[in-house]
Scaffold this active site. Structure first.
Site, mmCIF file in Angstrom:
data_model
loop_
_atom_site.group_PDB
_atom_site.id
_atom_site.type_symbol
_atom_site.label_atom_id
_atom_site.label_comp_id
_atom_site.label_asym_id
_atom_site.label_seq_id
_atom_site.Cartn_x
_atom_site.Cartn_y
_atom_site.Cartn_z
ATOM 1 C CG ASN A 46 -1.985 0.893 0.883
ATOM 2 O OD1 ASN A 46 -2.315 1.459 2.333
ATOM 3 N ND2 ASN A 46 -2.315 1.231 0.318
ATOM 4 C CB CYS A 92 -3.957 5.362 5.127
ATOM 5 S SG CYS A 92 -2.751 3.984 4.552
ATOM 6 C CG ASN A 143 -0.917 -0.929 5.225
ATOM 7 O OD1 ASN A 143 -0.862 -1.557 6.342
ATOM 8 N ND2 ASN A 143 -1.910 -1.171 4.092
ATOM 9 C CG HIS A 191 -13.403 -0.024 6.033
ATOM 10 N ND1 HIS A 191 -12.574 -0.970 5.557
ATOM 11 C CD2 HIS A 191 -13.069 1.000 7.554
ATOM 12 C CE1 HIS A 191 -11.700 0.733 5.839
ATOM 13 N NE2 HIS A 191 -11.733 1.157 6.949
ATOM 14 C CG ASN A 197 -12.192 2.615 2.342
ATOM 15 O OD1 ASN A 197 -11.418 2.923 1.553
ATOM 16 N ND2 ASN A 197 -12.417 3.610 3.657
ATOM 17 C CD GLU A 204 -7.217 1.918 -0.059
ATOM 18 O OE1 GLU A 204 -7.609 2.065 1.263
ATOM 19 O OE2 GLU A 204 -6.088 1.128 0.206
ATOM 20 C CB CYS A 212 -7.211 -1.447 3.343
ATOM 21 S SG CYS A 212 -7.827 -0.277 4.421
ATOM 22 N N GLY A 261 -8.555 -1.634 7.567
ATOM 23 C CA GLY A 261 -9.510 -2.674 6.203
ATOM 24 C C GLY A 261 -9.326 -4.365 7.416
#
Length: 290
Positions: free
Chosen positions: A11, A73, A75, A175, A206, A224, A233, A236
């Site tokens: 990512n 986010c 990551n 999500h 997402n 995403e 993700c 996620g």
């Protein structure tokens, strides 16, 4: 403008030191789209600006590749921690990073003089439909679900003429988790945008497509919002494990197998906190005219 290209499980984002590079706010969306373009720019799933902060050690200002702002986010925030430590902006191995007003606590694992992996306290999962947000019903799709206790757990949704069951969770961003028998054969480029822009999701969504392998392992692919399919993700993965536990499919500590690598996710239900542990890597650094 100087930049650093980094990734967490594939990512990938472009990281910019906002304390040194002064970018006008109004110009950021177009700049992000230009930099993120994989043919005419640097290439990435988006751009993350790193700023000094009064309420935490640092601030993360994240944009999707289409120039839209994103709240969180998983990551990306691990890579922010690596960025600030590796570049000597901090000597702490425990840092606090804020994004859209939400502060996360991170524990850095250092090998030699560089960060190799990061554990993030992602906070409490949000399960209330109105807070995610997800609409409880919409007559346009003949879906009049009534959510028990205001939550969205294994709830039906009609997408592209097909019926799915989704479990919705926010980890700072919305999500929808859908369980499937085979993630590899899914045509995400077709179904992903239909979920993302579905009328039930006022802020878009997402979508994670998850195959449960056993009580401690799952496979996941993700579409995403504002970016498309990515190799991983973090939020996620957290949402998927929460959804797995809520549906009685896995234990509370799970390895999430993504296209770009693995993440370790634990939902500490006693304290209602989700922890994510995973790698962070620098790809290259450079300078670009914008």
């Amino acid at each position: 403008m100087k930049f650093t290209k980094m990734h967490g499980c594939g990512n990938d984002y472009i990281y910019v030191d906002g304390g040194k590079e002064q970018i006008p706010e109004a110009g950021k969306p177009e700049l992000v789209k230009k930099l993120s373009d994989r043919h005419f720019g640097i290439g990435g799933d988006g751009v993350i600006f790193i700023h000094p902060s009064r309420e935490a050690d640092f601030e993360m200002e994240m944009y999707n590749m289409d120039g839209t702002r994103a709240e969180m986010c998983g990551n990306g925030i691990r890579c922010v921690a690596k960025f600030v430590y590796d570049k000597g902006l901090t000597d702490k191995t425990r840092v606090r990073i804020v994004s859209c007003g939400k502060v996360k606590e991170l524990e850095l694992h250092v090998e030699g003089d560089q960060v190799s992996s990061v554990k993030v306290n992602m906070g409490q999962p949000v399960l209330k439909a109105e807070e995610i947000p997800v609409r409880a019903d919409d007559t346009l799709v003949n879906d009049n679900a009534v959510y028990e206790n205001g939550t969205v757990i294994s709830s039906p949704i009609n997408v592209g003429g097909e019926s799915y069951k989704m479990t919705c969770v926010s980890m700072g961003n919305p999500h929808a988790v859908v369980f499937v028998d085979d993630v590899a054969s899914m045509e995400l480029e077709k179904i992903g945008p239909l979920f993302e822009n579905h009328v039930r999701f006022p802020n878009r969504v997402n979508t994670e497509f998850v195959k449960v392998l056993d009580r401690e392992n799952i496979e996941m692919r993700v579409w995403e919002r504002g970016t498309g399919e990515t190799l991983a993700c973090g939020t996620g993965a957290c949402a998927s494990v929460v959804a797995c536990v809520l549906n009685g499919l896995t234990a509370e500590q799970v390895t999430v197998k993504l296209l770009g690598g693995n993440l370790q996710i634990k939902w500490d239900r006693e304290n209602n906190l989700v922890y994510m542990t995973g790698p962070a890597a620098t790809v290259f650094e450079g300078e670009i005219e914008w």
